[in-house]
Design an enzyme around this catalytic site. Structure first.
Site, PDB file in Angstrom:
ATOM      1  N   GLU A  69      54.480  57.663 198.125  1.00  0.00           N
ATOM      2  CA  GLU A  69      54.791  58.303 199.390  1.00  0.00           C
ATOM      3  C   GLU A  69      55.991  59.233 199.269  1.00  0.00           C
ATOM      4  O   GLU A  69      56.011  60.315 199.828  1.00  0.00           O
ATOM      5  CB  GLU A  69      55.101  57.202 200.413  1.00  0.00           C
ATOM      6  CG  GLU A  69      55.101  57.644 201.843  1.00  0.00           C
ATOM      7  CD  GLU A  69      55.186  56.419 202.752  1.00  0.00           C
ATOM      8  OE1 GLU A  69      54.290  55.552 202.639  1.00  0.00           O
ATOM      9  OE2 GLU A  69      56.140  56.326 203.533  1.00  0.00           O
ATOM     10  N   ASP A  70      56.994  58.770 198.543  1.00  0.00           N
ATOM     11  CA  ASP A  70      58.278  59.467 198.587  1.00  0.00           C
ATOM     12  C   ASP A  70      58.667  60.162 197.279  1.00  0.00           C
ATOM     13  O   ASP A  70      59.738  60.745 197.192  1.00  0.00           O
ATOM     14  CB  ASP A  70      59.397  58.483 198.959  1.00  0.00           C
ATOM     15  CG  ASP A  70      59.208  57.951 200.369  1.00  0.00           C
ATOM     16  OD1 ASP A  70      58.598  58.665 201.178  1.00  0.00           O
ATOM     17  OD2 ASP A  70      59.649  56.824 200.636  1.00  0.00           O
TER      18      ASP A  70
END
Ligand code: MN
Length: 730
Positions: free
Chosen positions: A79-80
């Site tokens: 996600e990051d």
């Protein structure tokens, strides 16, 4: 929460729960995640990697397996960071990659609205969790750590995240039986959503516990000795209930912390199920159980597999307290739910198809398969996560949610206050039903009103929402203040009449203005109200307001009010005095008919003076009466008055019995007002007699003599007809 967690602490968690692991493998994941997150920082200014490390730590200490811990470490890399799913799969295997993908949010495109993206993410999360429950477990640990570090977020995000936690994640934890996680999530969300209420409640509970400490210790010591005497091995602990659950309960019942009693629970952990029931017998013999509060979740486990016996008891000082009784294994499941379950199933890390504790998840998906719009999916998810709520429709199709047990009155008050005030009934699905009917999911409700009908106090005993309670109380208070003003004014007028002073002269006098100023009373109406409530004595007040000439003039004639009272009370109204106010009308409540000598308490009623109850009256104990209206009363004198009492006598059924009983009563100088006898079964009779007694002692002596008559099985006293209460309904 642990401030500084190290990789070693994660491994320790796995070891504590006898979870096998491959240290080199986990370390390579640890290094990969740490390097991938690089020098990213969290809002707190701490390195980003502290977050996945913490999540892994939580998972390990909850007792989940190595794979869960690995996914915890990796849960944010897709996600990051720039890491690709394929890279994760190549390095650590397809299973882990799939799980990490499951907890990863849907990528947000600028053209997608936030709520749309959020709904889509949930749908994905639930779908992935249905394939492998570990997805949701990692997500819960993730959310728990985010909640623990929420103070670094801007206020708006804090509120949004806290609300989402309450609406979705806490109920999911509940469904999985993870009550510790659920409680932590709820209390943290409560703190961030209502910081002030949270702080106040925490202080008040701490105060209560401090003051109640001695009583708590006493109960605990007593418990220990009782169980030791009974030869039952047991661990006894007590805990304060969760703040959020206390808060919810207070709102549900519309009460404030001063009225809160069962805020602590004792927990007894015993070796076997048999011991649990033995314990229950012991505590029920030692303290009086509160009817309707015993729950046997051992025989009937909750859907999330929670097992325990629950009962609420009343301490000698009258304070209720809860006791939970369970085995060690049940205790672990009660705290950790699915985690504990999983631990018990040795060697078999993956929950099986038959594992009930998450079958609801599959069911949910089954029902939702055809729902295309993710927002509709999210809404129905919320509905399904709240089994304690019912959804009710207006005839126009608007939907409102209510706590289970809600009635048409709750519905009426939700829509409009006036609709509630004048509500007389409801058409539920087209059929006319009473105000007390319990609403069911999907009911269509139409309120029936009558403009000449108004709220009554007994409504408070069956409405379920705090909104309805508050609105009814408000109305009653205003209404009652009006009545108190009327009573007060009549009392002042009556007393003035004795001194031959007109009310107008009294109201216009300078000395009254002086008196009001000195007492800090704003208007004459407030003075009347205080007199009506019994807070101010008319005589004291007049002694200061009237001139000495006026005070010396005293008429003889008893006022019309006095005559009216004598009518209400056949034995004269002098038997009871309202403390500091001998002039207030008082009458004995029909629900409990207190006797001279018994402890009593008075309540100002609407327009009927003071109703006097026994402090043991169930209506008083159930707080049906507004405490603001409570005033002290005492027995004035004990003269020749007699009081009717209903005795119910169970006897052998034979001809001489009645004669023998009447003889005993005559010996005690008790007049019989009425007597009825019936046969309840072969050889057994029930005699109901209304006798006159002078006071409680007299009654006790009489009862003892009756009990001593051969052939008498039991003598009981009936307070009022059946369970009928003495309400102040208009
Ligand atoms: Mn995260």
């Amino acid at each position: 929460m642990r401030e500084d967690v190290q990789f070693e602490d994660v491994l320790e968690g796995l070891r504590l729960h006898d979870r096998g692991y491959d240290e080199a493998f986990l370390r390579s994941i640890y290094e990969f995640s740490r390097q991938t997150h690089g020098d990213q920082v969290r809002r707190s200014g701490r390195p980003y990697f502290t977050h996945p490390l913490h999540v892994a730590f939580i998972l390990a200490h909850l007792g989940f397996d190595e794979t869960c811990v690995a996914v915890g470490l990796l849960h944010d890399v897709l996600e990051d960071t720039l890491a690709e799913r394929q890279a994760v799969a190549d390095k650590f295997g397809e299973e882990i990659a799939q799980l990490v993908d499951g907890v990863t949010k849907i990528g947000r495109h600028s053209y997608v609205r936030r709520d749309q993206a959020q709904a889509e993410t949930f749908r994905k999360l639930i779908l992935a969790s249905a394939k492998d429950i570990r997805v949701i477990l990692v997500k819960l640990a993730d959310r728990l750590h985010n909640m623990q570090t929420l103070e670094h977020m801007p206020v708006e995000s804090r509120r949004r995240i806290a609300r989402e936690t309450l609406e979705i994640y806490a109920p999911i934890a509940h469904r999985l039986g993870m009550s510790k996680v659920q409680g932590d999530l709820q209390d943290l969300a409560f703190y961030h959503l209502h910081p002030q209420e949270f702080g106040e409640l925490r202080n008040q509970i701490q105060q209560k516990v401090k003051h109640g400490r001695q009583a708590i210790d006493k109960i605990r010591t007593h418990l220990v000795s009782l169980l030791t005497d009974a030869g039952i091995e047991a661990e006894i602990s007590f805990r304060v209930k969760r703040f959020y659950s206390i808060y919810q309960k207070m709102r549900r019942q519309g009460i404030d912390p001063s009225q809160l009693y069962d805020y602590i629970a004792f927990r007894i952990v015993t070796p076997s199920v048999r011991d649990c029931y033995a314990c229950l017998g012991v505590v029920h013999q030692a303290w009086r159980p509160v009817p309707g509060r015993f729950k046997d979740y051992i025989a009937m486990p909750k859907p999330n597999l929670y097992q325990s016996l629950h009962t609420t008891l009343v301490s000698p000082s009258g304070e209720p307290f809860e006791v939970q009784i369970r085995t060690k294994e049940m205790d672990l499941i009660a705290e950790d739910g699915i985690a504990a379950h999983w631990r018990y199933k040795e060697g078999d890390a993956e929950p099986t198809e038959t594992d009930q504790s998450f079958s609801w998840l599959r069911q949910l998906l089954e029902w939702q398969k055809d729902v295309q719009d993710p927002r509709t999916f999210l809404n129905s998810l919320k509905i399904d996560l709240y089994p304690d709520e019912v959804y009710i429709f207006t005839p126009k199709g608007d939907v409102f949610s209510f706590p289970r047990g809600a009635t048409p009155l709750d519905f009426a008050y939700k829509i409009h206050t006036d609709l509630g005030h004048h509500c007389v009934g409801a058409r539920i699905n087209g059929k006319l039903e009473s105000l007390r009917s319990e609403l069911k999911n999907g009911d269509i409700v139409e309120i029936v009103t009558n403009p000449s009908r108004f709220p009554s106090r007994d409504w408070l005993s069956f409405v379920a929402t705090s909104r309805a309670k508050t609105k009814i109380r408000q109305w009653l208070n205003t209404e009652q203040k009006q009545r108190a003003i009327e009573i007060g004014k009549r009392l002042v007028e009556r007393e003035l009449k004795k001194h031959k002073v007109g009310i107008k002269r009294f109201l216009d006098s300078d000395s009254l203005v002086e008196y009001l100023t000195a007492e800090g009373i704003a208007r004459p109406e407030d003075l009347f109200a205080s007199v009506g409530y019994g807070k101010i004595s008319v005589r004291h007040m007049l002694n200061r307001v009237l001139t000495s000439d006026e005070l010396e003039t005293v008429g003889q004639e008893p006022g019309p009010l006095r005559r009216a009272v004598t009518k209400i009370l056949p034995f004269g109204s002098d038997a009871i005095a309202v403390k500091g106010q001998s002039d207030l009308l008082a009458y004995l409540a029909k629900c409990c008919s207190p006797l001279p000598g018994e402890p009593i308490v008075g309540y100002i009623t609407r327009g009927r003076g003071v109703s006097v109850h026994s402090v043991e009256c169930t209506n008083v104990q159930n707080l049906l009466y507004n405490q603001e209206r409570e005033i002290e009363v005492e027995w004035a004198r004990q003269g020749d008055e007699v009081y009717p009492v209903v005795l119910v006598i169970e006897t052998e059924d034979h001809p001489g019995m009645l004669a023998r009983l009447t003889e005993v009563m005559a010996k005690h100088n008790s007049n019989i007002r009425q007597i009825e006898a019936e046969t309840i079964e072969t050889g057994r009779g029930l005699i109901e007699v209304v006798v006159e007694v002078q006071n409680r002692k007299h009654l006790e002596r009489l009862r003892q003599s009756i009990r001593a008559v051969p052939g008498v099985f039991a003598v009981g006293r009936r307070r009022g007809p059946g369970s009928k209460t003495d309400q102040e309904t208009g």
